[in-house]
Write a protein that holds these residues in place. Structure first.
Motif, PDB file in Angstrom:
ATOM      1  N   HIS A  67       0.828  -1.209   0.000  1.00  0.00           N
ATOM      2  CA  HIS A  67       0.000   0.000   0.000  1.00  0.00           C
ATOM      3  C   HIS A  67       0.859   1.254   0.000  1.00  0.00           C
ATOM      4  O   HIS A  67       0.481   2.270  -0.571  1.00  0.00           O
ATOM      5  CB  HIS A  67      -0.968  -0.018   1.186  1.00  0.00           C
ATOM      6  CG  HIS A  67      -2.051  -1.035   1.000  1.00  0.00           C
ATOM      7  ND1 HIS A  67      -2.952  -0.965  -0.042  1.00  0.00           N
ATOM      8  CD2 HIS A  67      -2.355  -2.171   1.684  1.00  0.00           C
ATOM      9  CE1 HIS A  67      -3.768  -2.001   0.015  1.00  0.00           C
ATOM     10  NE2 HIS A  67      -3.431  -2.762   1.051  1.00  0.00           N
ATOM     11  N   ASP A  95       1.731   1.515  -3.768  1.00  0.00           N
ATOM     12  CA  ASP A  95       0.559   1.704  -4.627  1.00  0.00           C
ATOM     13  C   ASP A  95      -0.196   3.002  -4.310  1.00  0.00           C
ATOM     14  O   ASP A  95      -0.858   3.568  -5.174  1.00  0.00           O
ATOM     15  CB  ASP A  95      -0.389   0.503  -4.513  1.00  0.00           C
ATOM     16  CG  ASP A  95       0.235  -0.774  -5.092  1.00  0.00           C
ATOM     17  OD1 ASP A  95       1.379  -0.706  -5.588  1.00  0.00           O
ATOM     18  OD2 ASP A  95      -0.417  -1.834  -5.048  1.00  0.00           O
ATOM     19  N   ARG A  99      -0.388  -1.333  -9.169  1.00  0.00           N
ATOM     20  CA  ARG A  99      -1.239  -2.156  -8.301  1.00  0.00           C
ATOM     21  C   ARG A  99      -0.478  -3.455  -8.089  1.00  0.00           C
ATOM     22  O   ARG A  99      -0.303  -4.227  -9.033  1.00  0.00           O
ATOM     23  CB  ARG A  99      -2.539  -2.433  -9.023  1.00  0.00           C
ATOM     24  CG  ARG A  99      -3.898  -2.091  -8.448  1.00  0.00           C
ATOM     25  CD  ARG A  99      -3.955  -1.299  -7.222  1.00  0.00           C
ATOM     26  NE  ARG A  99      -4.483   0.022  -7.495  1.00  0.00           N
ATOM     27  CZ  ARG A  99      -4.661   0.953  -6.561  1.00  0.00           C
ATOM     28  NH1 ARG A  99      -4.380   0.706  -5.296  1.00  0.00           N
ATOM     29  NH2 ARG A  99      -5.134   2.122  -6.876  1.00  0.00           N
TER      30      ARG A  99
END
Lengths: 416, 161
Positions: free
Chosen positions: B19, B22, B83
């Motif tokens: 995370h 991304d 992603r």
């Protein structure tokens, strides 16, 4: 600009301005791409196909391409180098299906036709048929069904291949100036350190221009200037061979006051000193050449770039794939006698170049930016007059002379 | 014997890592590594032949930070989003406070530049081979080795995998 057209089936006309203009059509027209494959890559050119260090042992082989034609480079049982088109003489299948390896013979899996490392046919299953049925006619001679062989020559461990039987010797093709600079890098046995591959969505010639272009160095690549490492007014120059097809671009550090005075106060975005490297060990270099250069970027027409940037050494192999796509293969190396510290320096400095290179990732990006913008206006073209309109050698880096040299030879070779 | 707690610690670190990248929180990326650390992206082609070249190589916190600074201030590239999909996380063992773990990854890259806006491609597939340590009670990567099956990088690589 005048109307221009290059490529088959249309009137062949280059802009009247000559080598200071390149019609954008040259970068995306499929007929131009087809012509280049025949007249350049499969024509009278010595194409780089790899390093001897990649096929060090008897019967080693590696696959690569000449232009976009698949070829195999081999070393035979006597140590001699060979190259052949990777296509079975029977029904056209790929013979060597692995990227590299060691084999005393190469067998096509389709019907098991078998070839030696020289590319000669040495085995054909059921050649005489079975019980008088089938087989090849009596006038079938294996010697007439070799793989398509290329001429091969090596210079200082660099292997080149050519489709042209009547091409000049490699040393003549390179010329004395280029050999001199190749000798600077390839002065003793090398050691392979690894590969990096980049697939760039642009025409291969945009990269051929890029590596002959010192103008962009400090303007596109902002790493050094952002971190306050050097200024644009480095010393350097451009040297070409007689035909202007090869190019040697060199840059060296001038003393600090000279640099700063020449560049400060120009109001350019590239002069900024607000950042510094948190870990400057990246740039820890060791002197290793008599002629000290920060950048040695040498291009051998049509598809090789030899680079030394600080202590990174690599070949870059330009592999055209489609009118608007090419692959760039970086082969990193050091010297066989490198100590551990030198090896560590080279591995760390590989951060500078390659697809994630601090000072090279933008090159592919810049060529893609051109490719994206030129899709329609094939009659328009680029403007290449920086540093004049000639193709002469230069003792400075403020020139597009090498790019004009490339186009001069390109036009002669392509008859455009 | 790997405890459930260790597994959860490793998985949490992987999720935090993914995370962080991304969500474009790259400034926090170095903080997921230990004070002494190694981060490498190695093309599988090199790993398979025992060739040492990495396309990104950071052997200190400073080198990780420099990658982030260059990403923000120096390097030029087309805007894009990543992603990451990370799966098959496996904790291989723990010895002297060093946890060894591996996982598969796929990175989809969505281009956000003027010409390609909204185009998604499979950008890189490969595996993580990691060493994880606890520093002040927080799990950090001592070593993160990215072996990229995708040896051929599309366009360029500026954002870490």
């Amino acid at each position: 600009m005048n109307q221009v057209s290059v490529g088959n089936g249309t009137e062949t006309r280059w802009p009247v301005e000559g080598i200071t203009r390149v019609p954008y059509r040259a970068f995306f027209d499929p007929t131009v791409y087809e012509q280049e494959q025949e007249q350049i890559f499969r024509g009278r050119a010595w194409n780089y196909v790899g390093l001897e260090a990649e096929v060090p042992n008897l019967c080693d082989f590696r696959t690569t391409f000449v232009g976009d034609t698949p070829v195999v480079v081999t070393r035979d049982r006597d140590g001699a180098l060979h190259a052949f088109v990777n296509r079975c003489a029977h029904r056209g299948a790929i013979v060597c299906r692995e990227p590299r390896g060691n084999r005393k013979s190469h067998q096509c899996v389709y019907h098991q036709w078998t070839y030696n490392p020289q590319g000669d046919l040495i085995g054909v299953p059921f050649r005489g048929g079975i019980e008088g049925k089938g087989g090849y006619p009596a006038d079938f001679h294996p010697s007439q069904h070799s793989l398509r062989k290329l001429r091969v020559e090596a210079y200082q461990g660099l292997i080149f291949a050519s489709f042209a039987d009547d091409i000049e010797p490699l040393e003549t093709y390179l010329g004395p100036e280029m050999r001199h600079w190749l000798d600077r890098i390839f002065n003793r046995p090398i050691q392979l350190l690894g590969y990096a591959r980049q697939y760039i969505h642009a025409n291969w010639k945009l990269y051929a221009e890029n590596v002959r272009d010192p103008y962009h160095a400090s303007l596109l690549h902002l790493f050094h200037t952002t971190f306050g490492i050097y200024r644009s007014s480095m010393g350097g120059g451009v040297i070409m061979d007689e035909a202007r097809r090869h190019d040697m671009l060199r840059a060296y550090k001038r003393t600090e006051p000279q640099e700063t005075a020449a560049y400060k106060g120009k109001g350019m975005r590239t002069y900024q000193e607000q950042y510094s490297l948190a870990d400057p060990s990246l740039l820890t270099s060791r002197k290793e050449f008599d002629v000290e250069l920060t950048n040695h970027i040498q291009t051998i027409f049509p598809c090789l770039v030899v680079q030394q940037i600080q202590n990174t050494l690599a070949t870059r192999h330009i592999l055209p794939k489609k009118p608007d796509e090419f692959e760039l293969l970086f082969t990193f190396f050091g010297y066989a006698d490198d100590d551990e510290e030198m090896r560590a320096i080279r591995i760390k400095q590989a951060n500078l170049v390659g697809p994630a290179g601090y000072i090279s990732m933008e090159d592919g990006h810049a060529t893609e930016l051109v490719q994206q913008a030129i899709v329609r206006d094939q009659k328009a073209g680029s403007f290449i007059e920086f540093g004049g309109r000639e193709t002469d050698d230069q003792e400075n880096l403020l020139t597009e002379s090498g790019i004009r040299g490339f186009w001069k030879y390109y036009r002669e070779t392509m008859h455009v | 014997m790997v405890t459930a707690e260790t597994r959860a610690t490793v998985e949490d670190l992987f999720h935090t890592y993914v995370h962080c990248i991304d969500d474009d929180d790259l400034e926090a990326w170095p903080s997921l590594f230990a004070s002494q650390c190694l981060y490498k992206i190695v093309p599988r082609e090199n790993a398979d032949q025992n060739l040492p070249i990495a396309i990104m190589y950071c052997d200190s916190q400073g080198m990780l930070q420099d990658r982030v600074t260059a990403h923000r201030k120096a390097n030029l590239y087309g805007a894009h989003f990543y992603r990451h999909l990370v799966s098959s996380i496996q904790v291989l063992g723990e010895e002297n406070g060093v946890i060894q773990a591996r996982a598969n990854y796929v990175v989809f890259r969505t281009l956000a530049d003027a010409v390609h806006y909204g185009t998604t491609e499979v950008y890189s597939a490969g595996a993580y081979h990691d060493k994880i340590v606890m520093e002040n009670g927080v799990a950090k990567f001592r070593e993160k080795l990215v072996i990229a099956d995708t040896c051929k990088i599309s366009s360029l690589l500026v954002t870490p995998l």
